[in-house]
Design a protein around this motif. Structure first.
Motif, PDB file in Angstrom:
ATOM      1  N   TYR A   1       0.314  -8.755  -6.848  1.00 33.66           N
ATOM      2  CA  TYR A   1       1.003  -8.782  -6.300  1.00 33.66           C
ATOM      3  C   TYR A   1       1.233 -10.214  -7.599  1.00 33.66           C
ATOM      4  O   TYR A   1       2.609 -10.279  -7.906  1.00 33.66           O
TER       5      TYR A   1
ATOM      6  N   ASP B   1       7.840  -1.658 -13.150  1.00 36.49           N
ATOM      7  CA  ASP B   1       7.285  -1.925 -11.246  1.00 36.49           C
ATOM      8  C   ASP B   1       7.909  -3.451 -11.570  1.00 36.49           C
ATOM      9  O   ASP B   1       8.466  -4.095 -10.404  1.00 36.49           O
TER      10      ASP B   1
ATOM     11  N   SER C   1      -2.773  -6.209 -16.375  1.00 33.68           N
ATOM     12  CA  SER C   1      -2.855  -5.976 -18.039  1.00 33.68           C
ATOM     13  C   SER C   1      -2.909  -6.897 -18.621  1.00 33.68           C
ATOM     14  O   SER C   1      -1.943  -7.467 -18.344  1.00 33.68           O
TER      15      SER C   1
ATOM     16  N   VAL D   1      -3.405  -4.768 -10.968  1.00 34.46           N
ATOM     17  CA  VAL D   1      -4.128  -4.892 -11.886  1.00 34.46           C
ATOM     18  C   VAL D   1      -3.682  -5.519 -12.927  1.00 34.46           C
ATOM     19  O   VAL D   1      -2.400  -5.148 -13.566  1.00 34.46           O
TER      20      VAL D   1
ATOM     21  N   ILE E   1      -4.244  -6.681  -3.535  1.00 30.44           N
ATOM     22  CA  ILE E   1      -3.423  -6.465  -3.773  1.00 30.44           C
ATOM     23  C   ILE E   1      -2.443  -6.931  -3.574  1.00 30.44           C
ATOM     24  O   ILE E   1      -1.762  -6.984  -4.649  1.00 30.44           O
TER      25      ILE E   1
ATOM     26  N   GLY F   1       2.222   2.250  -4.067  1.00 32.43           N
ATOM     27  CA  GLY F   1       1.247   1.897  -4.172  1.00 32.43           C
ATOM     28  C   GLY F   1       1.375   0.839  -5.551  1.00 32.43           C
ATOM     29  O   GLY F   1       1.304   1.515  -6.492  1.00 32.43           O
TER      30      GLY F   1
ATOM     31  N   TYR G   1       0.941  -1.703  -0.261  1.00 35.52           N
ATOM     32  CA  TYR G   1      -0.322   0.267  -0.069  1.00 35.52           C
ATOM     33  C   TYR G   1       0.544   1.127   0.117  1.00 35.52           C
ATOM     34  O   TYR G   1       0.667   2.247  -0.682  1.00 35.52           O
TER      35      TYR G   1
ATOM     36  N   ASP H   1       0.121  -6.519 -19.124  1.00 40.76           N
ATOM     37  CA  ASP H   1       1.682  -6.856 -17.655  1.00 40.76           C
ATOM     38  C   ASP H   1       1.899  -8.835 -19.407  1.00 40.76           C
ATOM     39  O   ASP H   1       2.637  -9.615 -19.352  1.00 40.76           O
TER      40      ASP H   1
ATOM     41  N   ASP I   1       0.185  -1.116  -7.861  1.00 48.21           N
ATOM     42  CA  ASP I   1      -0.399  -1.414  -9.237  1.00 48.21           C
ATOM     43  C   ASP I   1      -0.734  -3.220  -9.153  1.00 48.21           C
ATOM     44  O   ASP I   1       0.279  -3.544  -9.674  1.00 48.21           O
TER      45      ASP I   1
ATOM     46  N   ARG J   1       1.186 -10.263 -10.927  1.00 41.30           N
ATOM     47  CA  ARG J   1       1.942  -9.308 -12.115  1.00 41.30           C
ATOM     48  C   ARG J   1       3.021  -9.948 -11.169  1.00 41.30           C
ATOM     49  O   ARG J   1       4.243  -9.963 -12.639  1.00 41.30           O
TER      50      ARG J   1
END
Length: 196
Positions: free
Chosen positions: A96, A64, A49, A47, A92, A43, A40, A52, A45, A99
């Motif tokens: 993680y 990232d 995508s 998602v 989140i 920050g 958190y 990704d 991300d 991704r």
């Protein structure tokens, strides 16, 4: 030893944050190298995508994700700290995993056979949840969590689980409970993890 802590809770005054501080303080008191990735706070991300997805199979990762993979590659031991929400990982933390634990980094298939690529790294998972251990056992949720997270994510990726701690009735935890849990963490890291 090089320790990476991957942490997910938005409240710095939470029980989870107190447990995080206990892990960090215990490791630092034994002169261990520690990096904390507070998802958190940074920050992250979560998602996963289309970019990704396509990038994973082309070996093209976003900056990232590369940074988080560098931390994982650096670590000899990884601790995951997060609450159980809706019988699973917070979004989140799940993002993680989606991704960062990418194909070619955390796992791959050799002639159709899955292979975990994070072998040689040890892990501890620390979870809090609202229901009691008895309720989890009665409904089979304890076995479901072990199957989906331990086997389906961590072992699948080649990590060796040292311990998976579940702290129950966390929303009603007394100061006495908290001290008992902190002692369990201190003992685990002092007596077992550091000598593993």
């Amino acid at each position: 030893m090089r320790h990476l802590i991957i942490y997910a809770h938005p409240n710095e005054n939470s029980l989870n944050h107190s447990l995080l501080n206990t892990v960090v303080e215990t490791l630092q008191s034994h002169d261990q190298e520690v990096i904390v990735r507070d998802l958190y706070k940074i920050g992250f991300d979560p998602v996963f995508s289309l970019e990704d997805m396509q990038g994973q199979f082309q070996g093209k990762l976003s900056d990232d994700v590369k940074l988080e993979q560098e931390h994982i590659s650096w670590a000899e031991q990884i601790t995951f700290i997060y609450p159980i929400w809706w019988t699973g990982l917070p979004a989140i933390m799940k993002g993680y995993i989606d991704r960062v634990f990418s194909y070619g980094f955390a796992y791959r298939y050799d002639q159709g056979i899955q292979k975990g690529l994070l072998k040689g790294k040890k892990t501890v998972i620390i979870n809090t949840h609202g229901k009691s251990h008895e309720e989890y056992e009665k409904t089979g949720m304890d076995k479901a969590l072990t199957l989906t997270s331990d086997n389906g994510i961590f072992i699948y990726s080649g990590l060796e689980i040292i311990r998976h701690l579940f702290f129950d009735k966390a929303d009603k935890a007394s100061s006495e409970n908290l001290e008992i849990w902190k002692d369990q963490i201190r003992n685990l890291y002092s007596d077992y993890v550091l000598n593993y």
